[in-house]
Design a protein around this motif. Structure first.
Motif, PDB file in Angstrom:
ATOM      1  N   PHE A  34     -78.055   6.158 -51.651  1.00 18.31           N
ATOM      2  CA  PHE A  34     -77.610   6.622 -50.342  1.00 18.31           C
ATOM      3  C   PHE A  34     -78.047   8.058 -50.130  1.00 18.31           C
ATOM      4  O   PHE A  34     -78.227   8.813 -51.083  1.00 18.31           O
ATOM      5  CB  PHE A  34     -76.069   6.593 -50.251  1.00 18.31           C
ATOM      6  CG  PHE A  34     -75.451   5.273 -50.616  1.00 18.31           C
ATOM      7  CD1 PHE A  34     -75.056   5.025 -51.919  1.00 18.31           C
ATOM      8  CD2 PHE A  34     -75.257   4.297 -49.659  1.00 18.31           C
ATOM      9  CE1 PHE A  34     -74.491   3.820 -52.272  1.00 18.31           C
ATOM     10  CE2 PHE A  34     -74.678   3.084 -50.008  1.00 18.31           C
ATOM     11  CZ  PHE A  34     -74.296   2.849 -51.315  1.00 18.31           C
ATOM     12  N   TYR A  36     -76.278  11.258 -48.132  1.00 18.90           N
ATOM     13  CA  TYR A  36     -75.115  11.782 -47.435  1.00 18.90           C
ATOM     14  C   TYR A  36     -75.476  13.137 -46.851  1.00 18.90           C
ATOM     15  O   TYR A  36     -76.331  13.854 -47.367  1.00 18.90           O
ATOM     16  CB  TYR A  36     -73.937  11.972 -48.401  1.00 18.90           C
ATOM     17  CG  TYR A  36     -73.130  10.729 -48.680  1.00 18.90           C
ATOM     18  CD1 TYR A  36     -73.652   9.703 -49.458  1.00 18.90           C
ATOM     19  CD2 TYR A  36     -71.852  10.578 -48.163  1.00 18.90           C
ATOM     20  CE1 TYR A  36     -72.917   8.564 -49.712  1.00 18.90           C
ATOM     21  CE2 TYR A  36     -71.097   9.448 -48.416  1.00 18.90           C
ATOM     22  CZ  TYR A  36     -71.640   8.447 -49.189  1.00 18.90           C
ATOM     23  OH  TYR A  36     -70.906   7.319 -49.444  1.00 18.90           O
ATOM     24  N   GLN A  38     -73.671  16.823 -45.724  1.00 17.40           N
ATOM     25  CA  GLN A  38     -72.461  17.626 -45.821  1.00 17.40           C
ATOM     26  C   GLN A  38     -72.644  18.913 -45.037  1.00 17.40           C
ATOM     27  O   GLN A  38     -73.555  19.695 -45.323  1.00 17.40           O
ATOM     28  CB  GLN A  38     -72.105  17.953 -47.283  1.00 17.40           C
ATOM     29  CG  GLN A  38     -70.760  18.650 -47.415  1.00 17.40           C
ATOM     30  CD  GLN A  38     -70.332  18.894 -48.841  1.00 17.40           C
ATOM     31  OE1 GLN A  38     -71.156  18.974 -49.742  1.00 17.40           O
ATOM     32  NE2 GLN A  38     -69.025  19.009 -49.067  1.00 17.40           N
ATOM     33  N   ARG A  41     -68.247  23.513 -45.559  1.00 16.12           N
ATOM     34  CA  ARG A  41     -66.789  23.432 -45.669  1.00 16.12           C
ATOM     35  C   ARG A  41     -66.206  22.111 -45.157  1.00 16.12           C
ATOM     36  O   ARG A  41     -65.045  22.039 -44.767  1.00 16.12           O
ATOM     37  CB  ARG A  41     -66.130  24.623 -44.969  1.00 16.12           C
ATOM     38  CG  ARG A  41     -66.592  25.959 -45.546  1.00 16.12           C
ATOM     39  CD  ARG A  41     -65.954  27.118 -44.791  1.00 16.12           C
ATOM     40  NE  ARG A  41     -64.515  27.232 -45.050  1.00 16.12           N
ATOM     41  CZ  ARG A  41     -63.994  27.828 -46.103  1.00 16.12           C
ATOM     42  NH1 ARG A  41     -64.770  28.347 -47.034  1.00 16.12           N
ATOM     43  NH2 ARG A  41     -62.687  27.911 -46.244  1.00 16.12           N
ATOM     44  N   LYS A  42     -67.047  21.084 -45.139  1.00 14.62           N
ATOM     45  CA  LYS A  42     -66.583  19.768 -44.701  1.00 14.62           C
ATOM     46  C   LYS A  42     -66.844  18.745 -45.807  1.00 14.62           C
ATOM     47  O   LYS A  42     -67.553  19.017 -46.771  1.00 14.62           O
ATOM     48  CB  LYS A  42     -67.334  19.321 -43.449  1.00 14.62           C
ATOM     49  CG  LYS A  42     -67.141  20.229 -42.268  1.00 14.62           C
ATOM     50  CD  LYS A  42     -65.814  20.007 -41.612  1.00 14.62           C
ATOM     51  CE  LYS A  42     -65.714  20.741 -40.292  1.00 14.62           C
ATOM     52  NZ  LYS A  42     -64.394  20.549 -39.673  1.00 14.62           N
ATOM     53  N   GLU A  43     -66.280  17.537 -45.604  1.00 15.21           N
ATOM     54  CA  GLU A  43     -66.533  16.486 -46.580  1.00 15.21           C
ATOM     55  C   GLU A  43     -67.899  15.842 -46.341  1.00 15.21           C
ATOM     56  O   GLU A  43     -68.399  15.830 -45.217  1.00 15.21           O
ATOM     57  CB  GLU A  43     -65.420  15.416 -46.510  1.00 15.21           C
ATOM     58  CG  GLU A  43     -65.493  14.464 -45.330  1.00 15.21           C
ATOM     59  CD  GLU A  43     -64.848  15.019 -44.064  1.00 15.21           C
ATOM     60  OE1 GLU A  43     -64.669  16.244 -43.972  1.00 15.21           O
ATOM     61  OE2 GLU A  43     -64.558  14.190 -43.184  1.00 15.21           O
ATOM     62  N   PRO A  44     -68.504  15.260 -47.380  1.00 15.21           N
ATOM     63  CA  PRO A  44     -69.768  14.542 -47.180  1.00 15.21           C
ATOM     64  C   PRO A  44     -69.552  13.292 -46.322  1.00 15.21           C
ATOM     65  O   PRO A  44     -68.515  12.644 -46.403  1.00 15.21           O
ATOM     66  CB  PRO A  44     -70.185  14.139 -48.600  1.00 15.21           C
ATOM     67  CG  PRO A  44     -69.396  15.002 -49.509  1.00 15.21           C
ATOM     68  CD  PRO A  44     -68.108  15.290 -48.791  1.00 15.21           C
ATOM     69  N   LEU A  46     -71.676   9.676 -44.923  1.00 20.78           N
ATOM     70  CA  LEU A  46     -72.840   8.832 -45.136  1.00 20.78           C
ATOM     71  C   LEU A  46     -73.845   9.004 -44.009  1.00 20.78           C
ATOM     72  O   LEU A  46     -73.504   8.869 -42.828  1.00 20.78           O
ATOM     73  CB  LEU A  46     -72.409   7.365 -45.227  1.00 20.78           C
ATOM     74  CG  LEU A  46     -73.543   6.369 -45.446  1.00 20.78           C
ATOM     75  CD1 LEU A  46     -74.129   6.545 -46.840  1.00 20.78           C
ATOM     76  CD2 LEU A  46     -73.057   4.935 -45.252  1.00 20.78           C
ATOM     77  N   PHE A 100     -73.501  11.963 -57.648  1.00 23.13           N
ATOM     78  CA  PHE A 100     -74.052  12.790 -56.579  1.00 23.13           C
ATOM     79  C   PHE A 100     -75.056  13.779 -57.134  1.00 23.13           C
ATOM     80  O   PHE A 100     -74.838  14.384 -58.182  1.00 23.13           O
ATOM     81  CB  PHE A 100     -72.932  13.580 -55.892  1.00 23.13           C
ATOM     82  CG  PHE A 100     -72.132  12.779 -54.923  1.00 23.13           C
ATOM     83  CD1 PHE A 100     -71.128  11.936 -55.361  1.00 23.13           C
ATOM     84  CD2 PHE A 100     -72.376  12.866 -53.567  1.00 23.13           C
ATOM     85  CE1 PHE A 100     -70.389  11.184 -54.466  1.00 23.13           C
ATOM     86  CE2 PHE A 100     -71.644  12.122 -52.663  1.00 23.13           C
ATOM     87  CZ  PHE A 100     -70.649  11.281 -53.114  1.00 23.13           C
ATOM     88  N   GLY A 101     -76.139  13.970 -56.392  1.00 23.73           N
ATOM     89  CA  GLY A 101     -77.005  15.102 -56.660  1.00 23.73           C
ATOM     90  C   GLY A 101     -76.333  16.368 -56.140  1.00 23.73           C
ATOM     91  O   GLY A 101     -75.343  16.303 -55.413  1.00 23.73           O
ATOM     92  N   LYS A 102     -76.891  17.507 -56.481  1.00 23.53           N
ATOM     93  CA  LYS A 102     -76.283  18.773 -56.064  1.00 23.53           C
ATOM     94  C   LYS A 102     -76.595  19.117 -54.620  1.00 23.53           C
ATOM     95  O   LYS A 102     -75.996  20.032 -54.065  1.00 23.53           O
ATOM     96  CB  LYS A 102     -76.731  19.900 -56.991  1.00 23.53           C
ATOM     97  CG  LYS A 102     -76.151  19.779 -58.382  1.00 23.53           C
ATOM     98  CD  LYS A 102     -76.331  21.051 -59.175  1.00 23.53           C
ATOM     99  CE  LYS A 102     -75.547  20.959 -60.472  1.00 23.53           C
ATOM    100  NZ  LYS A 102     -75.626  22.198 -61.267  1.00 23.53           N
TER     101      LYS A 102
END
Lengths: 110, 117
Positions: A34, A36, A38, A41-44, A46, A100-102
């Motif tokens: 996938f 994503y 981001q 300061r928010k959530e990831p 999709l 997750f990747g960075k």
């Protein structure tokens, strides 16, 4: 070697340009892939799933290369609102753990 | 509406205190995850659970504890043993993929920002 690796960037790209980034994964038995997005300061959230045959959603195209173990994301006609961090995500087959990747930071310049 | 809810959004903790972060989902997902994110960094997995009453350590479990008594809930306790707890904590849930099943995407809560004062 990390399970999922991305170039952290930042990629500074003028508005309207095309930008592409890759992500490599180390586990050949990885199951699902996938991208994503981001925002600061928010959530990831999709952006899109990545299928073996490749898939496209508007200006975004994702590709999977199992032989070379990487996935890619291409953004065409980039907009200022595309500025964000893009996270590569891989689901590990043996235990369904989500890795997750960075992230790759993208700045679209006016 | 179905979703995943974290609370509180902001949390302040004194040094030496334990605090518990809440995560609830009504998506009927089997798997739940806790991640920590430090400024400018990626997500690091703390704990995950694929079924009620079972959970596994992630990459940075030291100083944290979890429970999974109900399918809908996966609270995270940050203990006093966690030496540097100030961070953004994200909870996620997903369907557990059957072998060969694809697209088990994760859905995230809005996160909890924990600050030690």
């Amino acid at each position: 070697r990390k399970e999922v690796e991305q170039d952290p960037g930042p990629f500074n790209v003028p508005e309207g340009a095309t930008v592409a980034f890759n992500c490599t994964y180390s586990n050949s038995a990885s199951q699902s892939f996938f991208w994503y997005r981001q925002d600061c300061r928010k959530e990831p959230k999709l952006l899109m799933s990545v299928y073996s045959s490749g898939n496209e959603d508007g200006r975004f195209t994702a590709q999977l290369n199992r032989a070379s173990q990487y996935i890619s994301l291409l953004i065409r006609d980039s907009k200022l609102s595309d500025s964000a961090t893009y996270l590569c995500v891989v689901t590990r087959n043996r235990d369904d753990k989500i890795i997750f990747g960075k992230g790759t930071r993208l700045h679209i310049l006016p | 509406d179905g979703g995943i809810t974290q609370s509180p959004k902001y949390l302040f903790r004194k040094e030496g205190q334990n605090v518990t972060l809440s995560c609830e989902q009504n998506l009927n997902h089997d798997a739940m995850y806790w991640y920590r994110q430090d400024p400018g960094q990626g997500l690091r997995l703390i704990y995950y659970s694929q079924i009620v009453n079972d959970f596994q350590k992630g990459d940075i479990a030291e100083g944290y504890s979890v429970s999974r008594e109900k399918k809908e809930s996966f609270p995270l306790t940050v203990t006093s043993a966690q030496k540097n707890p100030t961070a953004f904590y994200l909870c996620a849930s997903s369907i557990v993929g059957a072998r060969g099943r694809t697209n088990t995407e994760a859905f995230f809560g809005q996160g909890t920002r924990l600050t030690v004062v």
